[in-house]
Design an enzyme around this catalytic site. Sequence first.
Site: not given
Length: 252
Positions: A110, A214, A216
């Site tokens: 990001c 993202h 994660e």
Amino acid sequence: VTPPLIALSATSELVRQALRVRLNAAYTRAIEHAGGLPVIVPPVADAASLGALLDRVDAVVITGGEDVDPARYGHTPHARAGAPHIARDATEIALVAGARERSLPTLAICRGIQLLNVALGGTLVQDIVSERPGALDHDPEAPRSARVHDVVLEHDSALARILGATSLRVNSIHHQAIDRVAESLRVTARAPDGIIEGVEGSDAEWWVVGVQWHPEELIADPEPWDRALLAALVDRARASSSASASRREPVA
Ligand SMILES: [Mn+2]
């Protein structure tokens, strides 16, 4: 087996009258889930000292967050650009330079992909809505783990190989994006509106991948793509860890 040490950049912000170092736990949990041991790197006053840390870790993650200071790429701030975090920018730019010098595996997420591009000489779109009229909504009201738009990958890219796919859907929580791409990076993923969603290094020595989404936030997702990306980083870190261990302990 010692897990590889993965340095993750973090921010600092004032919360309830205390300046705090902060990083979403999704990052540290994702790194642990992939088999790495997270090491959080706060914004530091002396970015030149980060070499001492980079000598001791096996990979670097540049994480999400604030807009990069447009002065870093020679632009004046757009009305919709957020307040810059000068120490964080300096810290992360030093992490990128030091990781490159040491060929430390690097994943940029990001803000991280944007910071990576700026650190290597590229520029940013400061506000997609006003500078790219007609673009998709890259910052919709949606859960952080919601896959909200498509991404198409270059067939011959490391990213396609790692993810095992050439098209996927991703989450999207950003209002800025890469504009002019740094010379040492190659664009390997785009949204259907042309917004850059992934880059990788063109230097064979240095494993560096940046994604605008993202991963994660997607480790519990039914699709394997994002777990595969984090696993690839930790695998590379493990390889770099054994290489540096053998440098530290030469065979007699
Ligand atoms: Mn997006």
